[in-house]
Scaffold this active site. Structure first.
Site, PDB file in Angstrom:
ATOM      1  N   GLU A   1       0.760  -1.221   0.038  1.00  0.00           N
ATOM      2  CA  GLU A   1       0.122   0.044  -0.046  1.00  0.00           C
ATOM      3  C   GLU A   1       0.898   1.357  -0.058  1.00  0.00           C
ATOM      4  O   GLU A   1       0.664   1.967  -0.929  1.00  0.00           O
ATOM      5  CB  GLU A   1      -0.778  -0.073   1.153  1.00  0.00           C
TER       6      GLU A   1
ATOM      7  N   ASP B   1       0.878   3.990  -3.191  1.00  0.00           N
ATOM      8  CA  ASP B   1       0.698   5.403  -2.853  1.00  0.00           C
ATOM      9  C   ASP B   1       1.560   6.553  -3.340  1.00  0.00           C
ATOM     10  O   ASP B   1       1.406   7.511  -4.057  1.00  0.00           O
ATOM     11  CB  ASP B   1       0.127   5.748  -1.425  1.00  0.00           C
TER      12      ASP B   1
ATOM     13  N   SER C   1      -7.514   2.059  -3.523  1.00  0.00           N
ATOM     14  CA  SER C   1      -6.337   2.723  -2.953  1.00  0.00           C
ATOM     15  C   SER C   1      -5.405   3.058  -3.956  1.00  0.00           C
ATOM     16  O   SER C   1      -4.420   3.675  -3.647  1.00  0.00           O
ATOM     17  CB  SER C   1      -5.733   1.851  -2.040  1.00  0.00           C
TER      18      SER C   1
END
Length: 643
Positions: A338, A342, A558
């Site tokens: 994650e 990002d 996400s």
């Protein structure tokens, strides 16, 4: 645990004793239950909590003037109380006054964000509330030296062992676990003296089982050098800035060049990199690996590779900044997937805009066989208080958060207090973007209420359901884009309606017509008067990511959220460059004006709960909101909207 009667007797005797020796009579009242919340079905009681396990307690006091802060938020960013009108109507309407606000971008308060001091003044508790709560804590053996306060003093923090917290809240803590091996120390019910009920909104950790899950799905790891070489060759062939969308985008291997071309940022050069900033959130032990980010940027945006050593960490509550290789346990858990996704996405689009990575500890690491103190803070509370304490010179104007959980895992008081914290950041000029979730209207098999009635229902997500944030759904494909769904892993872009937060007035002119268009389908499964989400969408399917030195392909909102946040950040850059304020809380302006600058998505749906879910339709819908961003159009509209 003392009974209410016993508590009353003790307090009565204490008052009498105080009177006998001539001491001032303090306010003491019997205890009564302040809040109960059901334990989510995936959590089961394991046993009693160790008496000496330390809990980092956060006590949220009622804000004295939150209504006034909300008025400033809506009036200063864009008045929330408006009659919906389209772009052409702005030339005809000069003044629409509803609930005391003027619905016009030329209004003199538009864009006048509040300072940190002004926000703190509006949300601080009353002096009486502070005195009464402090008195209660001291009466229970807590010294003033143990107390810490948020800048506005609307939060009091204190670390106490379980046995003292149980006495303080007239409750009993237990260890709860899941089949996946997670553990929490929580209690489903807690109490306060009656005279404090109107002064304290929330105390956590008590009955919140919120676990901010990363909203991505790992679908296809590439682990050998030929694949890396093939991907590198593809990246090289699509590195031009004058490609068509069809030339720039491989919809099964999405890169920054594709995103920059699709959303029309590729020919924009940031002008205010020193003043404009963007941030992301890491939770649950996640961080952002500089080596992986460097490999990614060298491969997909070589001119930005230096940024891999330039982004900064803001460490909150002992968050992770690990840069050494992940161990076997971390690799098995996908740690940093994650965080890398990002950071790579944001830098790949916004370079050279400075990136701040908030890395927050406080995930529930408690193990029932360890009696040593461990950190059980609620991560969002820790991050919120940290962010609210930041000065304007350091606080990013745009922040992307790709974590969430089912709304019903948290009690309404906790959700409301956290949401009000987001409003404070919005009033200061920060645009907060949150992922809408990866299970459509709810994960199949889990679509039941958690109130003991086991009622079939769609499951909204939090913080996606908060009305003070901009929630981002996911799309896939190009020409046209459609609502994201991946049958290989059941990823489905999240959407729905809150059961906690009523529909905000900025949605009133828009959302009812969408609900009416459903023709009664799904009635009874969702709250028709709740806050609808998502607000917007972006690509969230088959993103190429470098993780552990190799290529991984990820789905998820996400991926969509940092993509949308990057476009908004570049709009802020353009605004700052001409001396105008940043967008701040986006939704009122979005629902009245900016929506026309988004690419409408009309195909697909938020599949979940054994249903097709909410369909994408013309205009706003509960699958993709208003659609995906067109940077050039948004920039022009934002510049024209501001005086």
């Amino acid at each position: 645990m003392l009974s209410t009667i016993a508590r009353s007797l003790v307090l009565t005797l204490a008052i009498g004793a105080g009177t006998a020796v001539g001491s001032p009579i303090k306010v003491r009242t019997p205890y009564a239950v302040k809040e109960s919340h059901p334990v989510p079905t995936k959590w089961s009681r394991v046993g009693p909590a160790p008496a000496d396990h330390v809990i980092n307690l956060s006590i949220g006091l009622k804000s004295s003037q939150f209504d006034e802060l909300e008025r400033h938020l809506y009036e200063g960013i864009f008045p929330i109380s408006f009659t919906h009108f389209y772009m052409s109507d702005f030339n005809q309407i000069s003044n629409v006054d509803l609930h005391g606000t003027v619905s016009n971008p030329a209004h003199h308060r538009y864009g006048q964000h509040l300072s940190q001091a002004e926000v703190n003044e509006l949300v601080k508790p009353t002096d009486d509330a502070l005195d009464l709560v402090s008195e209660w804590l001291i009466d229970n053996g807590v010294t003033s030296g143990q107390l810490q306060y948020s800048p506005a003093k609307d939060w009091i923090m204190v670390s106490l062992p379980v046995n003292e917290v149980e006495r303080l809240l007239d409750t009993e803590y237990s260890v709860y676990g899941t089949k996946e091996g997670s553990y929490l120390v929580r209690t489903p019910e807690w109490s306060l003296p009656k005279h404090l009920h109107n002064h304290i909104d929330v105390i956590q950790p008590t009955n919140s089982f919120f676990s901010p899950t990363p909203l991505h799905s790992n679908v296809m790891p590439y682990k050998n050098s030929p694949d890396m070489a093939a991907v590198a060759a593809m990246a090289q062939s699509s590195a031009s800035t004058d490609l068509t969308v069809a030339q720039a985008c491989n919809v099964t291997a999405v890169t920054p060049t594709c995103l920059r071309t699709l959303y029309r940022t590729i020919n924009y050069t940031p002008q205010m990199a020193g003043q404009n900033r963007i941030g992301l959130n890491d939770f649950l032990g996640e961080t952002n690996n500089r080596s992986d980010v460097h490999i990614f940027l060298e491969m997909f945006r070589s001119g930005a590779a230096a940024a891999s050593s330039e982004f900064i960490f803001e460490v909150v509550n002992d968050g992770s900044t690990q840069q050494t290789p992940d161990n076997a346990t971390q690799l098995n858990a996908g740690t940093d997937l994650e965080g890398n996704l990002d950071a790579e996405t944001i830098i790949g689009i916004t370079y050279p805009t400075p990136l701040t990575c908030f890395t927050t500890g406080g995930s529930p690491p408690f193990k029932p066989d360890l009696l040593t103190p461990t950190d059980t803070n609620e991560p969002y509370l820790a991050w919120l208080n940290f962010a609210l304490a930041m000065t304007a010179n350091n606080l990013p104007q745009t922040i992307s958060t790709s974590y969430g959980d089912d709304e019903q895992t948290v009690p309404p008081s906790f959700a409301a207090k956290v949401c009000s914290g987001f409003a404070q950041l919005g009033a200061r000029g920060v645009t907060l973007l949150f992922a809408s979730g990866d299970n459509g209207v709810g994960a199949t098999g889990d679509c039941r209420s958690n109130d003991g009635k086991n009622t079939r229902m769609f499951l909204p997500s939090f913080p996606a359901s908060c009305p003070y944030v901009t929630t981002v759904g996911a799309t896939k494909n190009v020409n046209p884009e459609v609502t994201a769904f991946d049958a290989s892993n059941n990823f489905s872009s999240g959407g729905g309606f809150s059961n906690y937060f009523p529909r905000p007035s900025y949605q009133d002119p828009i959302v009812p017509s969408y609900i009416a268009s459903l023709g009664g389908e799904y009635n009874g499964l969702y709250n028709q008067s709740g806050r609808g989400y998502p607000d917007i969408a972006a690509q969230g399917y088959r993103f190429l990511t470098i993780w552990n030195g190799t290529i991984a392909v990820l789905d998820g909102t996400s991926a969509a959220t940092p993509t949308a946040a990057s476009v908004i950040s570049l709009v802020n850059d353009a605004l700052i460059a001409v001396g105008k304020p940043t967008l701040g809380f986006l939704n009122p302006l979005l629902y009245s004006l900016l929506y026309e600058s988004f690419n409408d998505i009309t195909s697909g749906s938020s599949i979940g709960c054994n249903t097709a879910g909410f369909p994408a339709k013309a205009g706003w819908d509960a699958a993709t909101g208003f659609g995906t961003p067109d940077f050039i159009k948004i920039k022009a509209a934002a510049l024209n909207a501001q005086p």
